[in-house]
Motif scaffolding. Sequence first.
Motif, mmCIF file in Angstrom:
data_model
loop_
_atom_site.group_PDB
_atom_site.id
_atom_site.type_symbol
_atom_site.label_atom_id
_atom_site.label_comp_id
_atom_site.label_asym_id
_atom_site.label_seq_id
_atom_site.Cartn_x
_atom_site.Cartn_y
_atom_site.Cartn_z
ATOM 1 N N ALA A 545 32.239 48.654 -56.747
ATOM 2 C CA ALA A 545 31.310 48.066 -55.777
ATOM 3 C C ALA A 545 31.766 48.315 -54.342
ATOM 4 C CB ALA A 545 31.198 46.569 -56.038
ATOM 5 N N ALA A 546 33.087 48.312 -54.127
ATOM 6 C CA ALA A 546 33.596 48.368 -52.751
ATOM 7 C C ALA A 546 33.262 49.682 -52.051
ATOM 8 C CB ALA A 546 35.108 48.149 -52.753
ATOM 9 N N ASP A 547 33.224 50.786 -52.791
ATOM 10 C CA ASP A 547 32.956 52.073 -52.120
ATOM 11 C C ASP A 547 31.548 52.593 -52.394
ATOM 12 O OD1 ASP A 547 33.467 52.684 -54.801
ATOM 13 O OD2 ASP A 547 34.223 54.680 -54.328
ATOM 14 N N THR A 548 30.726 51.821 -53.057
ATOM 15 C CA THR A 548 29.399 52.338 -53.439
ATOM 16 C C THR A 548 28.505 52.640 -52.220
ATOM 17 O OG1 THR A 548 29.503 51.300 -55.599
ATOM 18 C CG2 THR A 548 27.333 51.843 -54.801
ATOM 19 N N PRO A 549 28.306 51.699 -51.284
ATOM 20 C CA PRO A 549 27.472 52.053 -50.126
ATOM 21 C C PRO A 549 28.094 53.145 -49.263
ATOM 22 C CG PRO A 549 27.744 49.671 -50.283
ATOM 23 C CD PRO A 549 28.724 50.293 -51.238
#
Lengths: 651, 159
Positions: A545-549
């Motif tokens: 989740a932390a690097d998805t955007p």
Amino acid sequence: MSAAPLPYETHHIRVLPWRDAVRTRPAMYVGSSGPQGAAHLVHEILQNSVDEALAGAATEIWLRLLPGGAVEVEDDGRGVPLEPVPGLDRSALDVVLTTLHAGGKFDQRSYAVAGGLHGVGLSVVNALSSTMEVEVRRGGRRALARCARGALLGPLEERPADGGRGTRVRFTPDEAIFGAVRLDRAALERRLMEQAFLLPGLRLHLDDQVEGHARSFCFDTGVVGFVRALAAERRLLHPQPLHIVGEHAGHRVALALAWTDAWAEETLSYVNSIFTRDGGAHVDGLHRALLSAVTGLAVADARVHAEAELGVDGFDVREGLTCVLSLQMAAPEYEGQTKALLTSASAAAAVEAVVAPALRALLEADPGLADVVVGKAVEAARARAAARRAAERARYQSVDAVFSKEVYQQQFGVRSKNWHQSARWITDQDILGAHAAAFDGPSDALLLDVCCGSGVVGASFRGKVGRIIGLDLTPEMIRMAETRLDEVVQGDVYDLPFPDNSFDAVCNREVLHLLPRPERPVAQVFRVLKPGGQFIVGQLLPYGAADTPWFFRVLKKKQPLFFNNFTEDDMRALLSGAGFVDLQVTEVLAWEDIDTWIDTWETPALERAEIRALYTRAPAEVRRAHPFEIDANGRILDKWRWLIFSCRKPA
Amino acid sequence: MSTPLAQVDRDREASRGRLPPLVGTLTIRRLREALARDAVRRQVYEHLASIAEIEGAHGPAALLRELAESSGALADGHIDLLRRAGEPLTGAPMGGAVSSLRAVLRDLEGDLDEGLAGDAETAAAEGFPDIASWFRSVRAQRVDHAARLMAAQTEGGAA
């Protein structure tokens, strides 16, 4: 209120001895207390020797990597003065070793130009080294100073003179500050090679006595040879790099530049032989000069009039440019002690004043060259507009999930020219091997490689299956795939030109993210598979989740046709939603060279620069989740996470 | 142990004497709008400054960065005043760090429940699959943030 404030009186004021000050805040002086900081120590000492060469006093420099983490730099320059400094009753060598802001580079009497500026290099390296010894040969004397963590261990030792000259500095970066550091020999080698190009005739030697590796550099070709070396793997669009030298208001400019068939710009800039990684005023001046010279010339060019609505800009002019700019000037000003960015405004004016008229004259004197340069800029402007249109067309058409075949054919047709060189992942054996390893079926199986590109994925199954058929949209890719696969069919993945239940297995890699409504092509794959048939699909994904955007932004700027930023859960849902079962996943981590990956037609220059900024300014939570490295020259390596999904159509 | 911020605010409120309550006024609405505008300005100016830097226009870039910083300071000033009416994201009473975590979590949950999922659907329906994917990506990160906030609350400390 909380408890009473702590007392703050005169006797609380503490003056740190200079050595303690440097050791307490090493990053202030050398940029970091990690491996980069240790490397900076080497650069500081090396620069002192290079400054001797710049002053015309040294002809040869040796850099030795010694057992135990020690480093030695030696030159045949004038040697640090050994005589007492008036008023201090200490030798000059003693003073520069043990005093911050002491040296011979504050005015231009000993060094007209120099990389060193503030008289902190030698003393800071001394303070940050567990041991240091400096041997000076000068004026018939040979003297040795020994130090530990910045402190002189005794008076200068006089040694028998041997008629030589110069300075030899041996030091060991302090493990207590930098940890156990292994210096990057390749980076040091690059640094020596750069200096050999920037200072023609200077001989530089690297001697790695730990691993038994030695190399010497000496070039007489200067910045022109440097550009040739940089562009060795690109095709120059004109026979020779252009060479411009000149002087303006005390600034000496040497520039070599060549337009190549690449898309990305590579400009390396130096001030007094120091690499200015982030550019600055001198590079701004260069950019202005390039734009004014090329667009000035282009005013009379009919193609530019025809493309006037495109607005040829600075990025267009610099597309595919390989360039080395070397500036020599007195008292340059930088942002920070590591000198990565030049802030001296005079440098911009000087570089522009030298380069703009000289470049214009070169272009006017050679109509063939002018044609190439203007043509390249116009082509870049067109491509920029086309890339924008590609995204817009694909977006509008996707309302009905009717994707524009022409847009994909155009993009991958252009990219087919250097497809295998355009990124590491395409031919990475670990990634290809993981696709083939996932296959579990009969040896006479019929395999379909969907959107096969050059056919490398399908070909990786060779020996495991009986026959391999490829399918792709782009004629250029089909021609490449025909050399690897048994048969290649032109067609589109939204409407596979095969009857139901045709194949034992289907493979596909790194395509679904480019397709609006990906559930439709996945349903097509399901349809053409025989009951029990296997679908193997590889996809580049964020780590979590932390690097998805953040990863979305990187990929979208690279590829305007990027539509789906899949997570692992998304992929699972996509496959199971189509009816696939028996889902298994293999993870492969593979380093990707981002600078090569973004050097493509579909990624305009602004987006390339923004992608680099996304890496350099990545938030902490992204850095924790997603491993990537930026080396001393600013090149980015990203450890990409590939997941290879295997699933089956129910029997 | 330091004095909770909420206590400081209550003390200040008492010393303010005859000022009317801010909750429910047009003034608080205007303050919230001003916060939204200046927070957006700060971010957009920063973005434009980055592009100007890439273009080599360091003068305009420096000006944009300064204006961004200034807008950020103004946004912070709006928050200062909004605090009179409670924690600015949700209007919940101001408290200590744990209470702030709770308020931020409540705001995030609202965004997750009402905002981002529907936003993705809207973008997809209007023919923007990439923007729909962006909203889904943002939502994935927000879910992760919410989990971290919940964990931090359980531990009773900071995230």
